[in-house]
Design an enzyme around this catalytic site. Sequence first.
Site, PDB file in Angstrom:
ATOM      1  N   ARG A  57      36.688  39.535  61.683  1.00  0.00           N
ATOM      2  CA  ARG A  57      36.032  38.262  61.400  1.00  0.00           C
ATOM      3  C   ARG A  57      34.851  37.998  62.334  1.00  0.00           C
ATOM      4  O   ARG A  57      34.657  36.896  62.821  1.00  0.00           O
ATOM      5  CB  ARG A  57      37.038  37.113  61.519  1.00  0.00           C
ATOM      6  CG  ARG A  57      38.170  37.131  60.516  1.00  0.00           C
ATOM      7  CD  ARG A  57      37.690  36.812  59.121  1.00  0.00           C
ATOM      8  NE  ARG A  57      38.779  36.474  58.216  1.00  0.00           N
ATOM      9  CZ  ARG A  57      38.642  36.311  56.912  1.00  0.00           C
ATOM     10  NH1 ARG A  57      37.455  36.477  56.363  1.00  0.00           N
ATOM     11  NH2 ARG A  57      39.654  36.004  56.152  1.00  0.00           N
TER      12      ARG A  57
ATOM     13  N   ASP B  60      30.925  49.684  61.442  1.00  0.00           N
ATOM     14  CA  ASP B  60      31.321  48.702  60.447  1.00  0.00           C
ATOM     15  C   ASP B  60      32.443  49.301  59.604  1.00  0.00           C
ATOM     16  O   ASP B  60      32.669  50.517  59.640  1.00  0.00           O
ATOM     17  CB  ASP B  60      30.108  48.334  59.581  1.00  0.00           C
ATOM     18  CG  ASP B  60      30.452  47.316  58.511  1.00  0.00           C
ATOM     19  OD1 ASP B  60      31.250  46.423  58.796  1.00  0.00           O
ATOM     20  OD2 ASP B  60      29.918  47.437  57.405  1.00  0.00           O
TER      21      ASP B  60
ATOM     22  N   ASN C 221      24.099  42.939  57.478  1.00  0.00           N
ATOM     23  CA  ASN C 221      24.795  42.323  58.607  1.00  0.00           C
ATOM     24  C   ASN C 221      24.982  43.273  59.772  1.00  0.00           C
ATOM     25  O   ASN C 221      25.460  42.868  60.829  1.00  0.00           O
ATOM     26  CB  ASN C 221      26.160  41.789  58.152  1.00  0.00           C
ATOM     27  CG  ASN C 221      27.042  42.886  57.591  1.00  0.00           C
ATOM     28  OD1 ASN C 221      26.546  43.891  57.087  1.00  0.00           O
ATOM     29  ND2 ASN C 221      28.336  42.706  57.662  1.00  0.00           N
ATOM     30  N   ASP C 222      24.628  44.544  59.603  1.00  0.00           N
ATOM     31  CA  ASP C 222      24.753  45.531  60.679  1.00  0.00           C
ATOM     32  C   ASP C 222      23.431  45.821  61.363  1.00  0.00           C
ATOM     33  O   ASP C 222      23.379  46.627  62.290  1.00  0.00           O
ATOM     34  CB  ASP C 222      25.325  46.842  60.126  1.00  0.00           C
ATOM     35  CG  ASP C 222      26.660  46.658  59.443  1.00  0.00           C
ATOM     36  OD1 ASP C 222      27.495  45.925  59.997  1.00  0.00           O
ATOM     37  OD2 ASP C 222      26.872  47.226  58.357  1.00  0.00           O
TER      38      ASP C 222
ATOM     39  N   THR D  88      33.468  48.025  55.959  1.00  0.00           N
ATOM     40  CA  THR D  88      33.175  48.040  54.536  1.00  0.00           C
ATOM     41  C   THR D  88      31.872  48.788  54.267  1.00  0.00           C
ATOM     42  O   THR D  88      30.820  48.425  54.786  1.00  0.00           O
ATOM     43  CB  THR D  88      33.071  46.609  53.996  1.00  0.00           C
ATOM     44  OG1 THR D  88      34.279  45.914  54.317  1.00  0.00           O
ATOM     45  CG2 THR D  88      32.854  46.610  52.504  1.00  0.00           C
TER      46      THR D  88
ATOM     47  N   GLY E  30      33.927  42.094  59.368  1.00  0.00           N
ATOM     48  CA  GLY E  30      34.081  40.694  59.022  1.00  0.00           C
ATOM     49  C   GLY E  30      35.306  40.407  58.196  1.00  0.00           C
ATOM     50  O   GLY E  30      35.535  39.269  57.790  1.00  0.00           O
TER      51      GLY E  30
END
Length: 1315
Positions: free
Chosen positions: A999, A613, A1028-1029, A615, A913
């Site tokens: 995204r 990821d 989200n990971d 961020t 994203g």
Amino acid sequence: MLTLRSPVTGNHLPRPKTGRRPLQPLTSPANVPPPPPIDNNYQKPHLKHGFIEIQIADPNKENPHPNPNPNPNQKVTRTSDLDQTRFSVSILPAAPVQIEQFEVSLADELSAIREKMERLKADKEKTEKMLRERELLMEMKMKELDQRGEIQKVLEIEVDRLYRLNELRSVCNVSRILPIRSLREKEQEKIKPDKSQANKFSPFEIRYKSMQLENGIARDNSRLIYINNPQRTNEEYEFTGNEITTSKYTVINFLPKNLFIQFHRVAYIYFLVIAALNQLPPLAVFGRTVSLFPLLFVLTVTAIKDGYEDWRRHRSDRNENNKESLVLQVGKFNSKRWKDIQVGEVVKICADEAIPCDMVLLGTSDPSGVAYIQTMNLDGESNLKTRYARQETSFLSFDGELISGVIRCEQPNRNIYEFTANMELNSQKVSLSQSNIILRGCQVKNTEWVVGVVVYAGQETKAMLNSAISPSKRSKLEQAMNKETIWLSVFLFVLCLVVAIGTCLWLIRHQEQIDTLPYYRKSYLVKGKFPGKPYKYYGIPMETFFAFLSSIIVFQIMIPISLYITMELVRLGQSYFMIEDKHMYDSSTNSRFQCRSLNINEDLGQIRYVFSDKTGTLTENKMEFRNASVFGKNYCNSSMVDGTAQDTETTELTKPAPLSTKGKHAKSPIIVGPGLMGLLHKGIDGNEKISAHEFFLTLAACNTVIPIHNQTTSVGIETHQNLDYQGESPDEQALVAAACAYGYILFERTSGHIALDVNGEKLRLDVLGLHEFDSVRKRMSVVIRFPNNSVKVLVKGADTSILTILRKDHTNDDIALITRRHLTEYSSIGLRTLVLAAKDLTNEEVEKWQLMYEDATTSLADRSLKLRETALFVESNLRLLGATGIEDKLQEGVPETIECLRQAGIKVWVLTGDKQETAISIALSCKLLTPDMHQIVINGNSESECKMLLSEAKARRSTMDGSLALIIDGNSLVYILERDLESELFNLSTSCRVVLCCRVAPLQKAGIVDLIKSRTDDMTLAIGDGANDVSMIQMADVGVGICGQEGRQAVMASDFAMGQFRFLKRLILVHGHWNYQRMGYLVLYNFYRNAVFVFMLFWYILCAAFSTTSALTDWSSVFYSVIYTSVPTIIVGILDKDLSHKTLLQYPKLYEAGHRHESYNSFLFWVMMADTIWQSLVLFCVPRFVFEESTIDIWSMGSLWTVAVVILVNMHLAMDIQRWVIYTHISIWGSVAMTFACVLVLDSIPVFPNYGTIYEMGKQPTYWLSIWLIIVVALLPRFIIKFIHRMFWASDIQIAREAEILRKRRLFYGPWRSS
């Protein structure tokens, strides 16, 4: 006398005043008689077809006072056209009438009529304008619905992808979703929309709703809770109690259940069958008790471990269930144990106390109904969350007051982020959401007390429903080991078959001599142990079969049962040293390295792909406000740029924002730019200043950040109260801090209002509604009412979602064009962007929105869909305010780590994203992308376009020289992640050096990992820090969580956890290499250690008439794997190091040894087996030839073999040890000493057949000579081959080790000695 009535009001007109000059009559007949008296029977004027007629007398009626001389010209009429409206005044013919008296009054009345017509005309124009706006709004809404339809078609493909990706372990953070097709069929049965709704709801919305089936509930499937009436609640529905049970066993079922679980391992079943066969008299090779010892030992150790762990669970459950809380009983709060709390009861929780069950808040100590909750035990996040009591219940006094009501809520589910319910209280229906419920396991913080009603208890609470353990993973080495175990089984079968065939041939050859041959006499000797007792002879076929089964018993350790325990202990030791590694300790977060899984340590040494990821993983996730675009002007810390020209008036040094707030200080490290600050303080009233004001108003108000009032500080004679902001997102905290720095201080937030301090002026804003951020809209908005009763909606979100719903006018379009350019500039320098907009709402819009909002919030079914439609109603025709650029700095050591991983042959893919420009900028700054790379960008909006782009990229790949970088967005992945395009994406991505996915949704991250994992044998590692990971982390072979700013959900779902991304370099290159090298050698050595013992017994059986008798005692065979040789294996597996950590970090290419499987492969296995056969032959043959002419018995030979084989395998291990430490010496030589000690003890027991053999053998020099010859002859070929291999075919590891040894010698002896 003339009497008139007003045509507007119907009242009598006033009498004309006297003293004015009379007007001339319209007609002046010569002899006009005086008019007859007017009858009071007057008919009011009427409005007909747009004409107003004022009638003085009705000519159709009979005149009560007829004129004796009728004249057709008696009627006098005066007509006036006014604004196309005819006014007619009819006067009966009579004597000349002076109309001056009422002319003025009539003019006033006509003026009033004109004014009213003008108002009606204005109202008509306003209505027409409103209708045109409504039509325009409907057109825009239909256009947006069409756009949503396109997006939904895109997402529909992703939903269909879910069904095919059944291997995904977690498709959402909170629960496992059923197959999509089954949900789709179920939902289609329940929902059959009519044709009129076909354009309103797309098929995807139905499928999307089916994916979130737990979030929306039907009324007939709801759960009714009667507030403060647990008897009625539980009598009707029989809800579970609040007692929890996390233990697996009870006293009654512990033994059978634990054995059942343990025998899920096939190896245990194998050894159970072996022990059972040994209990049969014809197959009793070992003692019946001795044969059970290895299996019983393993089962007992495991059972004790499981029992201890379950005892701790019982103790924890007992402590948890016996805690006490205050429960409302007969108007008073009394203490009650947690396990006795029932659904429907009202519970009071004080500060810093844990919450015993899931409760809907009824009231708090805060008059506004706010409570602060810490959810660390639930989701791992340390920041405080806010929960609200509804205003309808927050005023209740719970002591002594009768409380009653009904809560209708959804059935228990695992989703901790959603709650859908209604509450009926005092004939009033109010909605309940996730912000109104507090969950079990959380703690009350910064709130004196809270009161709530229990809705879920015990095992039905969300915390207990989410207590399932994440899917376990098996290491690749262990899976490869199974293949070698099969080969060992084949060896075992062949050995047993040889013995059985040999037994059959031997019995056929000596069939006539069976009565006199040893082991097969039909009766015992007369003077033997059993004088004259006959043997049971079963015939040649059965004896052959028994020989086969007996051989399995004798050779059983060919399948090493101790290997499983050894691997677990070694992994435990390796994990300890990884946790204690001070180089992987993060002092900034005070977090140590965590090993959350003990099954895959060695997989860290074979990683080929790293999926990261961006961020919070590559960056710090500590947001800092950097740039702002307001009204088309770009403001940064030290300059303001309008388009491309720099404003030199604002180039002065930045300075902190002057805080004029008295009594409150906010912790704001933002250094503000004077340009924007000057704009806020300019004495202008134009649109630019209004936009700037609303810009920072949106930053301060459109969020869920909570101000925390800390301790007060004194400065001179003033006292100041420090503010700290708690938010669920670092982005929101950064934006609120930025607004604070510019003088817009948020110092109070409740469920109904927020309070701001705008440059010293207190501003209280009523919050009418909040539309939270969701992944479909990608924006959030808040509807607020200002003190002057004006209502605005403030919106912030992604540029793709805001810029498409702006108002269409010249000014807004120009600002949007410039803002787009600013957004591109922000993204190019790696800033995270958000767009802000606002809109003034009319009273009609507010009323309609409130109706829609109330209906949506009180709906139990499809609440999220209705809320989204309600938000779309106000989030349209927005006025663009500006955009923000937030900097998220790279973590320390990220570029160096990525470069080291790349040199180690590891491909690093970034899945984020963020916008494509932002991701590319970050990739360049962290050296993931380099300027010399050829970038292949795939941004498709349809399946055909994506297919064309992939084909073009494939063609370009063959013509390009150098490294390739693939950049692809999530929209393209929706179309590409199909069966016919997956292979093309796989071929293209694997040929690229770098892949950057922008995204992407969480599910798409897992899909990308699965793309590589399912099509290759390469090891994958996923690393992330947010919720989200989670799906990506659980999908990869190895999952690593970062202890970052977004909570600990990724950590809780990971296999390993650490504080910084840079630690990944040491984890993989150092510990991963060590663990793989150790574990690979450990497995091969265990195979060798047991195989050499089995082959030694096999050679002896071939020379003992295939009788499956053993020269070793039963206890020696058992102790060989458990005591004699186990400890050195464990110590070496934990402590051995082929290279130092400095060398491994200095030369990352050494890691590629794991990619080549140099420590464990099939070639090494077969070489090991050949060496094993040679050493076993030496073990058997040397003592036989040395003692060929002697008269020693078989037990003396067995004692010699026992000692010799232990010394041999330990010397074999010593030859391969790379790093000798004190513990290694103790384990190696201590194992040999322990063997001698055990042999002395066993040979000192008179009941054993080997009694006293070691004492006699130890006196003979040939005994010690045999041991020395066995070691030298057995290990000499191995030594020679290793020497030749290192001299002529040295590996990278061996070369690096020699260089390391030479470097140490130079440091110790000096350069003159080493030369």
